[in-house]
Design a protein around this motif. Structure first.
Motif, PDB file in Angstrom:
ATOM      1  N   ASN A  88       5.738   0.104   7.385  1.00 21.56           N
ATOM      2  CA  ASN A  88       7.161   0.212   6.963  1.00 21.56           C
ATOM      3  C   ASN A  88       8.134   0.483   8.112  1.00 21.56           C
ATOM      4  O   ASN A  88       9.309  -0.123   8.099  1.00 21.56           O
ATOM      5  CB  ASN A  88       7.483   1.219   5.892  1.00 21.56           C
ATOM      6  N   SER A  89       7.643   1.167   8.953  1.00 27.37           N
ATOM      7  CA  SER A  89       8.604   1.350  10.165  1.00 27.37           C
ATOM      8  C   SER A  89       8.608   0.169  11.005  1.00 27.37           C
ATOM      9  O   SER A  89       9.681  -0.144  11.642  1.00 27.37           O
ATOM     10  CB  SER A  89       8.050   2.489  11.030  1.00 27.37           C
ATOM     11  N   THR A  90       7.579  -0.752  11.079  1.00 29.34           N
ATOM     12  CA  THR A  90       7.860  -2.007  11.731  1.00 29.34           C
ATOM     13  C   THR A  90       8.623  -2.711  11.081  1.00 29.34           C
ATOM     14  O   THR A  90       9.290  -3.797  11.728  1.00 29.34           O
ATOM     15  CB  THR A  90       6.410  -2.712  11.939  1.00 29.34           C
ATOM     16  N   TRP A  91       8.928  -2.636   9.679  1.00 31.74           N
ATOM     17  CA  TRP A  91       9.717  -3.858   8.984  1.00 31.74           C
ATOM     18  C   TRP A  91      11.210  -3.183   9.467  1.00 31.74           C
ATOM     19  O   TRP A  91      12.120  -4.351   9.275  1.00 31.74           O
ATOM     20  CB  TRP A  91       9.664  -3.624   7.395  1.00 31.74           C
TER      21      TRP A  91
ATOM     22  N   LYS B  98       1.043  -1.248   0.045  1.00 30.28           N
ATOM     23  CA  LYS B  98      -0.011  -0.093   0.006  1.00 30.28           C
ATOM     24  C   LYS B  98       0.977   1.361   0.016  1.00 30.28           C
ATOM     25  O   LYS B  98       1.954   1.216   0.732  1.00 30.28           O
ATOM     26  CB  LYS B  98      -0.809   0.031   1.129  1.00 30.28           C
ATOM     27  N   ARG B  99       0.593   2.204  -0.788  1.00 25.14           N
ATOM     28  CA  ARG B  99       1.384   3.494  -0.948  1.00 25.14           C
ATOM     29  C   ARG B  99       2.911   3.078  -1.458  1.00 25.14           C
ATOM     30  O   ARG B  99       3.056   2.751  -2.467  1.00 25.14           O
ATOM     31  CB  ARG B  99       1.209   4.355   0.434  1.00 25.14           C
ATOM     32  N   ARG B 100       3.639   3.502  -0.545  1.00 20.10           N
ATOM     33  CA  ARG B 100       5.068   3.064  -0.716  1.00 20.10           C
ATOM     34  C   ARG B 100       5.989   1.991  -0.092  1.00 20.10           C
ATOM     35  O   ARG B 100       6.947   2.105   0.356  1.00 20.10           O
ATOM     36  CB  ARG B 100       6.045   4.439  -0.336  1.00 20.10           C
ATOM     37  N   GLY B 101       4.758   0.891   0.075  1.00 17.79           N
ATOM     38  CA  GLY B 101       5.320  -0.260   0.743  1.00 17.79           C
ATOM     39  C   GLY B 101       6.497  -1.008  -0.135  1.00 17.79           C
ATOM     40  O   GLY B 101       7.240  -1.773   0.474  1.00 17.79           O
ATOM     41  N   LEU B 102       6.724  -0.723  -1.273  1.00 17.64           N
ATOM     42  CA  LEU B 102       7.726  -1.460  -1.980  1.00 17.64           C
ATOM     43  C   LEU B 102       9.288  -0.955  -1.579  1.00 17.64           C
ATOM     44  O   LEU B 102      10.116  -1.455  -2.229  1.00 17.64           O
ATOM     45  CB  LEU B 102       7.240  -1.242  -3.585  1.00 17.64           C
TER      46      LEU B 102
ATOM     47  N   TYR C 210      -0.778   4.952   5.988  1.00 14.74           N
ATOM     48  CA  TYR C 210       0.493   4.394   6.085  1.00 14.74           C
ATOM     49  C   TYR C 210       0.879   3.508   5.058  1.00 14.74           C
ATOM     50  O   TYR C 210       0.062   2.949   4.523  1.00 14.74           O
ATOM     51  CB  TYR C 210       0.425   3.454   7.575  1.00 14.74           C
ATOM     52  N   SER C 211       2.177   3.530   4.804  1.00 11.78           N
ATOM     53  CA  SER C 211       2.643   2.774   3.910  1.00 11.78           C
ATOM     54  C   SER C 211       3.030   1.370   4.471  1.00 11.78           C
ATOM     55  O   SER C 211       3.490   1.299   5.522  1.00 11.78           O
ATOM     56  CB  SER C 211       3.976   3.222   3.075  1.00 11.78           C
TER      57      SER C 211
END
Length: 119
Positions: A98-101, A7-11, A90-91
């Motif tokens: 992404n912050s959890t990644w 979602k959004r900038r998840g890539l 959230y992305s």
């Protein structure tokens, strides 16, 4: 076949993983091509550098999160009738922010280091 859900900038997460682990794979390939005997100082230095670069994907993902994902959060929008809606901006990559990644990518090298000492 692999399905990517984002979602959004998840890539940015797989991009950080690719950019972070590429130097490790190159270093491993170069090390395998060299015929270095075990216990050599050069091999230990290469191993230490490889260990340090295992933290690279988490660092890259952290910088991506700080640079490109500044405006994320939960926004409340009101329409003409006065009904309020929550918008999640959230992305995410595989439904994980992404912050959890970044934290997930930090756990892998830490577990690797701990398992090395408790062999």
């Amino acid at each position: 076949m692999m399905i990517f859900i984002w979602k959004r900038r998840g890539l940015l997460v797989p991009l950080a993983i690719f950019l972070g682990y590429s130097p490790i794979l190159i270093l491993a390939g170069v090390t395998m091509d060299l015929e270095i005997e075990r216990g050599n100082l050069l091999l230990r230095i290469i191993g230490f550098v490889g260990l340090i670069t295992m933290f690279l994907p988490a660092l890259i993902n952290y910088f991506f999160s700080k640079k490109f994902l500044k405006d994320e959060g939960i926004k409340i929008v009101t329409d003409e009738e006065g009904v309020q809606y929550k918008l999640d901006t959230y992305s995410k990559f595989f439904f994980i922010k992404n912050s959890t990644w970044t934290i997930i990518l930090l756990i892998f090298p830490i577990v690797t280091i701990i398992s090395y000492f408790f062999e």
